[in-house]
Design a protein around this motif. Structure first.
Motif, mmCIF file in Angstrom:
data_model
loop_
_atom_site.group_PDB
_atom_site.id
_atom_site.type_symbol
_atom_site.label_atom_id
_atom_site.label_comp_id
_atom_site.label_asym_id
_atom_site.label_seq_id
_atom_site.Cartn_x
_atom_site.Cartn_y
_atom_site.Cartn_z
ATOM 1 N N TYR A 21 0.837 -1.157 0.037
ATOM 2 C CA TYR A 21 0.013 0.011 -0.051
ATOM 3 C C TYR A 21 0.984 1.213 0.042
ATOM 4 C CZ TYR A 21 -3.917 -3.258 1.260
ATOM 5 O OH TYR A 21 -4.718 -4.260 1.372
ATOM 6 N N TYR A 54 0.860 5.225 0.977
ATOM 7 C CA TYR A 54 0.228 6.241 2.087
ATOM 8 C C TYR A 54 0.777 7.738 1.856
ATOM 9 C CZ TYR A 54 -1.147 2.156 4.650
ATOM 10 O OH TYR A 54 -1.809 0.948 4.832
ATOM 11 N N GLU A 106 -4.440 6.117 3.167
ATOM 12 C CA GLU A 106 -4.003 5.299 2.073
ATOM 13 C C GLU A 106 -4.835 5.816 0.822
ATOM 14 O OE1 GLU A 106 -5.916 1.020 0.562
ATOM 15 O OE2 GLU A 106 -5.855 1.191 2.481
ATOM 16 N N CYS A 130 -3.378 0.834 -3.510
ATOM 17 C CA CYS A 130 -3.131 -0.503 -3.354
ATOM 18 C C CYS A 130 -2.643 -1.228 -4.354
ATOM 19 C CB CYS A 130 -4.348 -1.183 -2.686
ATOM 20 S SG CYS A 130 -4.371 -3.017 -2.412
#
Length: 555
Positions: free
Chosen positions: A196, A198, A204, A207
């Motif tokens: 992931y 960030y 977030e 993905c």
């Protein structure tokens, strides 16, 4: 009378001595300047002087020769300016000097902190985080921010100099590795299933579902590529500027937990369980280089900033230093416990983590050392990650009990390039740097073992080229004999060139002729079919199977 005759002679002698001193000073200055230019020069000269037999004048094409000389002139100007700018670099790297019977590796971190200034004292600290360890650490390119990730899901970013925290996350799942992206605004975390991305607030934003069960992460800053190697042996490249998957290679060596990038040519080096080290580029499905480094599984790999030397450690208890240019071992060390982590500083200090111990070796690439430069013990813990801070004398150690920041004098580059990485940049400068780096982004296809081949000319003779082809062909086909192919070069007449140019031109007459030929072909096919079915001239043929067709024939 004697004074009048000796005075002119003395003046002449003084003048000759002054001229001789000036000549010696000029020669010494030229030698120093030449040594500085050799230090900054990464491209072989092609200008065509007495020292360089491979002259640019050997190029037959006049236009190519002129461009080549202009390019070489730019290279020389860059080298000269870099050598002249050393006058402005007033900071020098300082190391610990022992007196008498003292040894530097006997000095503890507490003793070092007690004998340095207040600002340096604050650089050494310990974070006790036993609940979420062991930890992985990573610095930004300018060395300002630190990213930590605990195996049990704790992730945090902070300015390690001011201790101002950026964000803190408790992901409640396994975290295998963490890395910053192009700057402190984004970072990637290799979690239990996927990887992931960030932002600086901990939100977030993406993905990466192609990054499955990733063990190690590396970011290529000049190519904006995030590379990761997984438990099942897949090496994946993702472009973080466009979000596209660039490449995914199957290494065919199983689980891989040792990964490092070459800062000079952006080649990814992987250490495998069978003792081999492979070098990968995103544009090749097979490794560029495959070398047997250890008799057991490779635990860690590290490469210096210039791309000259590589350090590897394995379960066979050996620590080897390799020359990347010749792929030959230079030095070899033994460790009491197999080294699990390696890191190389900007000035060439080698950090080795084995068990609860951390050892820093000085000049490990030049000659074999008998004793380390510094040592540090972490009682009741195990080293999991090592990372030298850019442009500062600090080594971050991630272990089972948290984070430790060690003071290592002489590890960081004292003079930084503000256009490359500025530790004191403002918000506006950071935005400008991000835009410029995106404009200067290098495509993945440019990643090769030798990045200087672009713009070069292969001056090898035809016999040498044919010999290389023969050796390569016989190596891949042992049972067959190499036969050189002779290319037939025919004359290209004006009519042939005109016809080739007309292939993509839409001509109405040509289109009409094609349609007429198509109609004639269809008519001939209908007549042949009628004759096969038994029909005469002017009469449509009829078969017994036509009764099952939807349309009834006309009698």
């Amino acid at each position: 009378m004697t004074e009048k005759t000796t005075t002119p002679n003395r003046k002449k002698q003084n003048k000759k001595a002054a001229e001789k001193t000036a000549e010696l000073f000029s020669a010494q200055k030229k030698t120093v300047d030449k040594l500085k230019q050799v230090k900054y020069n990464r491209v072989e000269a092609t200008g065509g002087d007495a020292e360089n037999p491979l002259a640019a004048k050997a190029i037959e094409d006049k236009k190519g020769r002129t461009k080549y000389r202009q390019q070489e002139k730019k290279y020389h100007e860059v080298v000269q300016r870099a050598a002249q700018s050393e006058v402005l670099l007033t900071e020098d790297a300082g190391f610990i000097e022992a007196e008498g019977m003292e040894r530097t590796f006997k000095f503890s971190q507490k003793q070092i902190r007690d004998n340095v200034d207040v600002n340096t004292q604050q650089k050494g600290f310990d974070l006790n985080l036993k609940e979420f360890g062991p930890y992985s650490v990573d610095y930004t390119r300018n060395g300002r921010n630190l990213l930590i990730g605990g195996r049990k899901g704790h992730v945090a970013t902070f300015d390690w100099k001011t201790k101002a925290i950026g964000c803190e996350l408790h992901l409640k799942e396994t975290v295998r590795d963490v890395t910053w992206l192009h700057d402190q605004t984004m970072f990637a975390v290799a979690q239990k299933q996927y990887t992931y991305i960030y932002d600086r607030t901990g939100m977030e934003i993406h993905c990466l579902r192609k990054f499955v069960e990733i063990n190690r992460l590396e970011f290529l800053p000049y190519h904006f590529l995030l590379a990761g190697v997984s438990k099942n042996g897949f090496l994946t490249y993702q472009d973080t500027s466009t979000g596209q998957l660039v490449a995914q290679h199957r290494t065919k060596f199983g689980d891989c937990n040792a990964m490092a990038q070459n800062p000079f040519n952006a080649i990814i080096n992987l250490g495998h369980a069978n003792g081999t080290v492979t070098m990968w580029a995103p544009n090749m499905n097979e490794p560029l280089v495959k070398m047997l480094a250890h008799k057991g599984p490779v635990k860690a790999v590290a490469i210096d900033r210039g791309g000259y030397y590589m350090a590897t450690s394995g379960l066979d208890g050996k620590l080897k230093v390799w020359d990347v240019r010749s792929f030959q071992p230079v030095h070899e060390y033994y460790t009491h416990t197999p080294a699990s982590e390696l890191s190389i500083s900007q000035l060439g200090l080698l950090g080795v983590g084995f068990g609860p111990n951390v050892a820093i070796w000085k000049d490990a690439f030049k000659e074999k050392q008998k004793a380390p430069y510094l040592t540090h013990l972490l009682p009741g813990s195990t080293v999991n990650s090592l990372q030298f801070c850019p442009y500062d004398d600090v080594l971050a150690v991630g272990h089972a009990g948290g984070i430790s920041s060690m003071i290592v004098p002489g590890s960081g580059e004292p003079n930084y390039d503000a256009y490359e990485a500025n530790p004191y940049q403002t918000g506006a400068q950071a935005k400008r740097r991000e835009v410029l780096s995106l404009l200067d982004k290098i495509q993945p296809e440019m990643i090769t073992l030798n990045p200087d081949f672009i713009g070069g000319v292969d001056r090898s003779s035809n016999e040498y080229i044919q010999e290389e082809k023969r050796l390569a062909y016989e190596a891949n086909n042992p049972t067959e004999k190499f036969v050189p192919k002779k290319r037939a070069r025919g004359k290209s007449s004006a009519q042939s060139r005109f016809i080739r140019k007309q292939t993509n031109v839409v001509d109405p007459l040509r289109v009409k002729a094609v349609e007429e030929r198509q109609k004639q072909r269809e008519q001939r096919e209908r007549e042949e079919k009628r004759k096969r079915n038994g029909g005469g001239d002017g009469e449509e043929g009829y078969s017994a199977l036509d009764r099952f067709s939807a349309k009834k024939p006309k009698w």
